[in-house]
Every structure is written in structure tokens, then in C-alpha cells.
Design a protein around this motif. Structure first.
Motif, PDB file in Angstrom:
ATOM      1  N   GLU A   1      13.559   2.448  -1.263  1.00 48.67           N
ATOM      2  CA  GLU A   1      13.652   1.378  -2.262  1.00 48.67           C
ATOM      3  C   GLU A   1      13.230   1.879  -3.640  1.00 48.67           C
ATOM      4  O   GLU A   1      13.863   1.571  -4.655  1.00 48.67           O
ATOM      5  CB  GLU A   1      12.786   0.186  -1.847  1.00 48.67           C
ATOM      6  CG  GLU A   1      13.297  -0.564  -0.640  1.00 48.67           C
ATOM      7  CD  GLU A   1      12.259  -1.504  -0.024  1.00 48.67           C
ATOM      8  OE1 GLU A   1      11.185  -1.741  -0.641  1.00 48.67           O
ATOM      9  OE2 GLU A   1      12.513  -1.993   1.096  1.00 48.67           O
ATOM     10  N   LEU A   2      12.139   2.656  -3.696  1.00 48.25           N
ATOM     11  CA  LEU A   2      11.657   3.200  -4.968  1.00 48.25           C
ATOM     12  C   LEU A   2      12.651   4.210  -5.556  1.00 48.25           C
ATOM     13  O   LEU A   2      12.846   4.246  -6.774  1.00 48.25           O
ATOM     14  CB  LEU A   2      10.279   3.838  -4.789  1.00 48.25           C
ATOM     15  CG  LEU A   2       9.124   2.868  -4.540  1.00 48.25           C
ATOM     16  CD1 LEU A   2       7.861   3.624  -4.150  1.00 48.25           C
ATOM     17  CD2 LEU A   2       8.882   1.994  -5.762  1.00 48.25           C
ATOM     18  N   LEU A   3      13.262   5.014  -4.702  1.00 45.32           N
ATOM     19  CA  LEU A   3      14.267   5.966  -5.177  1.00 45.32           C
ATOM     20  C   LEU A   3      15.436   5.210  -5.806  1.00 45.32           C
ATOM     21  O   LEU A   3      15.899   5.558  -6.897  1.00 45.32           O
ATOM     22  CB  LEU A   3      14.774   6.852  -4.027  1.00 45.32           C
ATOM     23  CG  LEU A   3      13.789   7.846  -3.431  1.00 45.32           C
ATOM     24  CD1 LEU A   3      14.398   8.523  -2.208  1.00 45.32           C
ATOM     25  CD2 LEU A   3      13.330   8.867  -4.446  1.00 45.32           C
ATOM     26  N   HIS A   4      15.893   4.177  -5.115  1.00 47.11           N
ATOM     27  CA  HIS A   4      17.016   3.385  -5.625  1.00 47.11           C
ATOM     28  C   HIS A   4      16.646   2.732  -6.964  1.00 47.11           C
ATOM     29  O   HIS A   4      17.422   2.778  -7.918  1.00 47.11           O
ATOM     30  CB  HIS A   4      17.427   2.329  -4.592  1.00 47.11           C
ATOM     31  CG  HIS A   4      18.580   1.488  -5.016  1.00 47.11           C
ATOM     32  ND1 HIS A   4      19.873   1.955  -5.058  1.00 47.11           N
ATOM     33  CD2 HIS A   4      18.628   0.198  -5.441  1.00 47.11           C
ATOM     34  CE1 HIS A   4      20.665   1.004  -5.489  1.00 47.11           C
ATOM     35  NE2 HIS A   4      19.933  -0.080  -5.730  1.00 47.11           N
ATOM     36  N   LYS A   5      15.460   2.134  -7.021  1.00 45.36           N
ATOM     37  CA  LYS A   5      14.992   1.469  -8.241  1.00 45.36           C
ATOM     38  C   LYS A   5      14.929   2.444  -9.417  1.00 45.36           C
ATOM     39  O   LYS A   5      15.199   2.070 -10.547  1.00 45.36           O
ATOM     40  CB  LYS A   5      13.610   0.857  -7.988  1.00 45.36           C
ATOM     41  CG  LYS A   5      12.982   0.184  -9.166  1.00 45.36           C
ATOM     42  CD  LYS A   5      11.611  -0.344  -8.808  1.00 45.36           C
ATOM     43  CE  LYS A   5      10.854  -0.774 -10.045  1.00 45.36           C
ATOM     44  NZ  LYS A   5       9.471  -1.105  -9.754  1.00 45.36           N
TER      45      LYS A   5
ATOM     46  N   MET B   1       9.166   5.267   4.783  1.00 45.82           N
ATOM     47  CA  MET B   1      10.431   5.811   4.289  1.00 45.82           C
ATOM     48  C   MET B   1      11.335   4.717   3.738  1.00 45.82           C
ATOM     49  O   MET B   1      12.074   4.951   2.779  1.00 45.82           O
ATOM     50  CB  MET B   1      11.150   6.614   5.378  1.00 45.82           C
ATOM     51  CG  MET B   1      10.463   7.923   5.708  1.00 45.82           C
ATOM     52  SD  MET B   1      10.424   9.027   4.276  1.00 45.82           S
ATOM     53  CE  MET B   1       9.343  10.300   4.876  1.00 45.82           C
ATOM     54  N   GLU B   2      11.281   3.519   4.300  1.00 41.80           N
ATOM     55  CA  GLU B   2      12.043   2.409   3.723  1.00 41.80           C
ATOM     56  C   GLU B   2      11.541   2.086   2.318  1.00 41.80           C
ATOM     57  O   GLU B   2      12.337   1.880   1.397  1.00 41.80           O
ATOM     58  CB  GLU B   2      11.929   1.160   4.608  1.00 41.80           C
ATOM     59  CG  GLU B   2      12.745   1.218   5.864  1.00 41.80           C
ATOM     60  CD  GLU B   2      12.611  -0.033   6.719  1.00 41.80           C
ATOM     61  OE1 GLU B   2      13.396  -0.159   7.682  1.00 41.80           O
ATOM     62  OE2 GLU B   2      11.723  -0.883   6.466  1.00 41.80           O
ATOM     63  N   VAL B   3      10.221   2.044   2.154  1.00 43.93           N
ATOM     64  CA  VAL B   3       9.644   1.765   0.838  1.00 43.93           C
ATOM     65  C   VAL B   3      10.016   2.881  -0.139  1.00 43.93           C
ATOM     66  O   VAL B   3      10.397   2.609  -1.284  1.00 43.93           O
ATOM     67  CB  VAL B   3       8.108   1.588   0.931  1.00 43.93           C
ATOM     68  CG1 VAL B   3       7.472   1.507  -0.453  1.00 43.93           C
ATOM     69  CG2 VAL B   3       7.764   0.350   1.761  1.00 43.93           C
TER      70      VAL B   3
ATOM     71  N   ASN C   1       0.833  -1.207   0.000  1.00 43.26           N
ATOM     72  CA  ASN C   1       0.000   0.000   0.000  1.00 43.26           C
ATOM     73  C   ASN C   1       0.867   1.256   0.000  1.00 43.26           C
ATOM     74  O   ASN C   1       0.549   2.231  -0.677  1.00 43.26           O
ATOM     75  CB  ASN C   1      -0.976  -0.014   1.178  1.00 43.26           C
ATOM     76  CG  ASN C   1      -2.229  -0.774   0.854  1.00 43.26           C
ATOM     77  OD1 ASN C   1      -3.166  -0.230   0.295  1.00 43.26           O
ATOM     78  ND2 ASN C   1      -2.246  -2.062   1.170  1.00 43.26           N
ATOM     79  N   CYS C   2       1.951   1.243   0.759  1.00 41.22           N
ATOM     80  CA  CYS C   2       2.881   2.380   0.749  1.00 41.22           C
ATOM     81  C   CYS C   2       3.435   2.578  -0.654  1.00 41.22           C
ATOM     82  O   CYS C   2       3.485   3.706  -1.166  1.00 41.22           O
ATOM     83  CB  CYS C   2       4.024   2.155   1.738  1.00 41.22           C
ATOM     84  SG  CYS C   2       3.547   2.256   3.475  1.00 41.22           S
ATOM     85  N   LYS C   3       3.829   1.495  -1.284  1.00 42.69           N
ATOM     86  CA  LYS C   3       4.387   1.568  -2.634  1.00 42.69           C
ATOM     87  C   LYS C   3       3.370   2.180  -3.593  1.00 42.69           C
ATOM     88  O   LYS C   3       3.715   3.065  -4.384  1.00 42.69           O
ATOM     89  CB  LYS C   3       4.799   0.169  -3.089  1.00 42.69           C
ATOM     90  CG  LYS C   3       5.418   0.125  -4.462  1.00 42.69           C
ATOM     91  CD  LYS C   3       5.802  -1.301  -4.835  1.00 42.69           C
ATOM     92  CE  LYS C   3       6.270  -1.355  -6.270  1.00 42.69           C
ATOM     93  NZ  LYS C   3       6.454  -2.729  -6.726  1.00 42.69           N
ATOM     94  N   SER C   4       2.126   1.729  -3.515  1.00 45.24           N
ATOM     95  CA  SER C   4       1.076   2.271  -4.395  1.00 45.24           C
ATOM     96  C   SER C   4       0.857   3.766  -4.165  1.00 45.24           C
ATOM     97  O   SER C   4       0.641   4.516  -5.114  1.00 45.24           O
ATOM     98  CB  SER C   4      -0.242   1.527  -4.169  1.00 45.24           C
ATOM     99  OG  SER C   4      -0.123   0.189  -4.555  1.00 45.24           O
ATOM    100  N   MET C   5       0.905   4.190  -2.911  1.00 45.76           N
ATOM    101  CA  MET C   5       0.733   5.615  -2.595  1.00 45.76           C
ATOM    102  C   MET C   5       1.911   6.440  -3.085  1.00 45.76           C
ATOM    103  O   MET C   5       1.750   7.586  -3.497  1.00 45.76           O
ATOM    104  CB  MET C   5       0.595   5.805  -1.075  1.00 45.76           C
ATOM    105  CG  MET C   5      -0.717   5.385  -0.503  1.00 45.76           C
ATOM    106  SD  MET C   5      -0.706   5.670   1.292  1.00 45.76           S
ATOM    107  CE  MET C   5      -1.318   4.097   1.857  1.00 45.76           C
TER     108      MET C   5
ATOM    109  N   SER D   1       6.139   4.979  10.524  1.00 43.95           N
ATOM    110  CA  SER D   1       6.054   5.062   9.066  1.00 43.95           C
ATOM    111  C   SER D   1       7.068   6.033   8.499  1.00 43.95           C
ATOM    112  O   SER D   1       7.814   5.706   7.582  1.00 43.95           O
ATOM    113  CB  SER D   1       4.648   5.503   8.626  1.00 43.95           C
ATOM    114  OG  SER D   1       3.701   4.522   8.911  1.00 43.95           O
ATOM    115  N   CYS D   2       7.094   7.259   9.007  1.00 47.36           N
ATOM    116  CA  CYS D   2       7.863   8.348   8.392  1.00 47.36           C
ATOM    117  C   CYS D   2       9.146   8.718   9.114  1.00 47.36           C
ATOM    118  O   CYS D   2       9.749   9.742   8.820  1.00 47.36           O
ATOM    119  CB  CYS D   2       6.968   9.575   8.217  1.00 47.36           C
ATOM    120  SG  CYS D   2       5.674   9.294   7.002  1.00 47.36           S
ATOM    121  N   GLY D   3       9.582   7.896  10.037  1.00 49.27           N
ATOM    122  CA  GLY D   3      10.867   8.145  10.676  1.00 49.27           C
ATOM    123  C   GLY D   3      12.002   8.069   9.669  1.00 49.27           C
ATOM    124  O   GLY D   3      11.978   7.227   8.773  1.00 49.27           O
ATOM    125  N   VAL D   4      12.965   8.944   9.788  1.00 47.79           N
ATOM    126  CA  VAL D   4      14.129   8.952   8.894  1.00 47.79           C
ATOM    127  C   VAL D   4      15.349   8.399   9.630  1.00 47.79           C
ATOM    128  O   VAL D   4      16.017   7.503   9.145  1.00 47.79           O
ATOM    129  CB  VAL D   4      14.411  10.378   8.359  1.00 47.79           C
ATOM    130  CG1 VAL D   4      15.707  10.427   7.570  1.00 47.79           C
ATOM    131  CG2 VAL D   4      13.247  10.858   7.508  1.00 47.79           C
TER     132      VAL D   4
END
Length: 180
Positions: free
Chosen positions: A158-162, A153-155, A80-84, A115-118
Motif C-alpha cells: 500500500e505504501l509503495l503504491h501511495k 507486506m500488504e501494508v 504499527n507496520c506503517k510506522s515501522m 506478516s512477511c509472506g509474499v
């Protein structure tokens, strides 16, 4: 042509109504002061802000309880995080690809959030039925800060890296780094 500076922000930076309802503590008062300082400085420096969605609010609503990272660290929540996040990552790509017009300063999260911790998130074996838990007090004492990112933030990382995007993630606690 002036380059427009952009920061992507966790949802609650601009909308604290989305946060879990809590008794205001010293830590939350400090967070609120930091939030206001950041917003005033961003306006003063003509920084454009793009608000990320709040996965917790979107999935659990306004009447949710506080959670530990382990409760969100599951395939359903991550998907769900990825979709958002996917539409926002596309926006980031577009801004980065047009560097003559835009500069993405970073992505701002909220330390402590599961969720949003850095730099920091709250972890622990939190879950189950509260009313019949004979060890509720010890379970609550087991919730602890850990030096790692929240699930959202982990998700996003991952998307940034991808997508081969090199965008810094910073905590609201470190917002001054955006203006250096």
C-alpha cells in the motif's frame, strides 16, 4: 560509475534469532538452506541488503507464540507496520530517484509468515485461551496456507503504491529471480 544493487529483506533473512522459537522441521531446514544460498549469492554478486524491521518481534518480543494472519489483521497492527515501514519507503524513494547510482532489485519476504509472506501466508481462526480450549486440536488443524501476502507486506505494498514506487516483492523461495 558502478550502479550499486540493493535488495530490502525481511528481518529474519539476516537475523533468524527474531523468528518464533519452533522445533526444527523439514520445512525450516529447507528455508535455512535457501537463506544461506541467497546470502552467499548476494555477497558474491555484491548485492547490498537493507534489513526491514520485524513487526512481530517489535510488538510481541522473543517469547511470542506463532500466529495466523487473522490475528495481525487489525488496525493497531497495521498502523504499527506503517510506522515501522515509512522510513524505509523514504529510503526506497531516494534510491529509486538516483537510478544512475542505485538499482533496487526488490523486496524479499518469507512465504508462510503471517506478516512477511509474499505469495503465501498461514491463515485460520487461531486465538483465545489455549489451556481451556476443548477444540484445540481441530483449531490447529484449521491453520492453512493461503495464496496471499502477510499483513506487513500488504501494508508495504500500500505504501509503495501511495508513493508511486514500482518495486517487485519476491519470496526467499524465488530468490534466484533477483540475479537474472
Amino acid at each position: 560509475m558502478t550502479v550499486k544493487k540493493i535488495v530490502f529483506v525481511s528481518h529474519c533473512v539476516l537475523n533468524t534469532a527474531s523468528k518464533v522459537e519452533v522445533v526444527i522441521s523439514r520445512g525450516l531446514k529447507e528455508e535455512e538452506l535457501l537463506r544461506k544460498k541467497f546470502l552467499l549469492k548476494a555477497i558474491e554478486k555484491d548485492i547490498h541488503m537493507i534489513q526491514l524491521p520485524c513487526p512481530e518481534f517489535n510488538l510481541y518480543g522473543a517469547r511470542r507464540w506463532g500466529h495466523a494472519k487473522e490475528q495481525f489483521d487489525n488496525p493497531f497492527y497495521r498502523e504499527n507496520c506503517k510506522s515501522m515501514l515509512e522510513p524505509f519507503v523514504l529510503q526506497m524513494k531516494e534510491y529509486v530517484c538516483n537510478s544512475e547510482r542505485f538499482q533496487v532489485l526488490g523486496i524479499m519476504g518469507i512465504d508462510g509468515s503471517p506478516s512477511c509472506g509474499v505469495n503465501l501466508t498461514y491463515c485460520g481462526q487461531w486465538g483465545g485461551e489455549l489451556s481451556s480450549n476443548p477444540n484445540l486440536s481441530s483449531m490447529l488443524q484449521g491453520i492453512h496456507p493461503k495464496k496471499e501476502k502477510g499483513v506487513f507486506m500488504e501494508v508495504l505494498e500500500e505504501l509503495l503504491h501511495k508513493n508511486e514506487l514500482d518495486i517487485d516483492m519476491i519470496s526467499l523461495n524465488d530468490f534466484e529471480k533477483l540475479f537474472l
